[in-house]
Design an enzyme around this catalytic site. Sequence first.
Site, short mmCIF file in Angstrom:
data_model
loop_
_atom_site.label_atom_id
_atom_site.label_comp_id
_atom_site.label_asym_id
_atom_site.label_seq_id
_atom_site.Cartn_x
_atom_site.Cartn_y
_atom_site.Cartn_z
N ASN A 159 2.79 -47.11 17.54
CA ASN A 159 2.77 -46.15 18.64
C ASN A 159 4.08 -46.10 19.43
OD1 ASN A 159 1.31 -44.50 20.88
ND2 ASN A 159 2.03 -46.32 21.97
N LYS B 232 10.22 -37.86 13.83
CA LYS B 232 8.80 -37.61 13.64
C LYS B 232 8.50 -36.98 12.27
CE LYS B 232 7.54 -39.44 17.49
NZ LYS B 232 6.75 -40.70 17.52
N TYR C 35 14.47 -36.52 18.07
CA TYR C 35 13.03 -36.78 18.10
C TYR C 35 12.32 -36.11 16.92
CZ TYR C 35 8.31 -37.19 20.13
OH TYR C 35 6.99 -37.47 20.35
N ARG D 28 1.46 -49.03 28.20
CA ARG D 28 1.13 -47.87 29.02
C ARG D 28 0.81 -46.68 28.12
NH1 ARG D 28 7.24 -46.29 31.22
NH2 ARG D 28 7.94 -45.31 29.28
#
Length: 263
Positions: free
Chosen positions: A96, A165, A161, A17
């Site tokens: 991803n 990253k 997060y 998705r």
Amino acid sequence: MTGRLAGKVALITGAARGQGAASVRRFVAEGAKVLAADIADDAGKALASEINTALGREADELVRYTHLDVTSEDDWAAAIQDVTDSFGRLDVLVNNAGVLHFSALADTTLADYQRVITINQVGTFLGMRAAVAPMRAAGGGSIVNLSSIEGLAAAPYLIAYTASKFAIRGMTKVAALELGPDGIRVNSVHPGMIETQMISDAVGGVKVDFDWVGRKLALRRVGQPEDIAGLVLFLASDDSAYCTGAEFVADGGATATHALNVT
């Protein structure tokens, strides 16, 4: 098939998705064969079937789906075996898959922090490591790691997060330096606010109003998965043959300003 990825084989994680699915569609449209990997098996299988059927191809001819938990070394080994057995090689890896978690620093549990780090950061590490051998065998390749603008600057309530990253941004550069002599390019993509299910999931499944974010951006809109897929396509293709170890931002202008700006 012809196109910017004609003759190339790609493995895309988090492919069922959002940004992943958009990249699968774009890659196939540009001539690639794709192993779409995810843990959302029903959605992933439906995506592969839809694309193959729409193009009049047999099941698994252009897109194959495989279950891949990016935190599992065994799953990565199986996915690499699948893509090389099915399509003969691996030219492109798109890391991803990822999760988002909102929590104040003082309220973030160790379990929540480690979950985000393990999926986002460790998953990317395992993917890059797994891709080295098949890409060397293919004579080179391109690895595209999805970081975030939270890999460039901080945002409150995103301690885990943001840590993951920033780590992806750094790991990308190390991998680019080590793998450049093998003809393997490694770059990071830094999306801003993109309208995907991941954000809704992170806030408990409620519908998210993105309009207020769009009004704060130079382009006056939040991004769509297709906006990122186009950039990922560029980095996967030979159009970016001299790009490695670099950061590519697609954020509608979010990082062009600073905290004192009022929009």
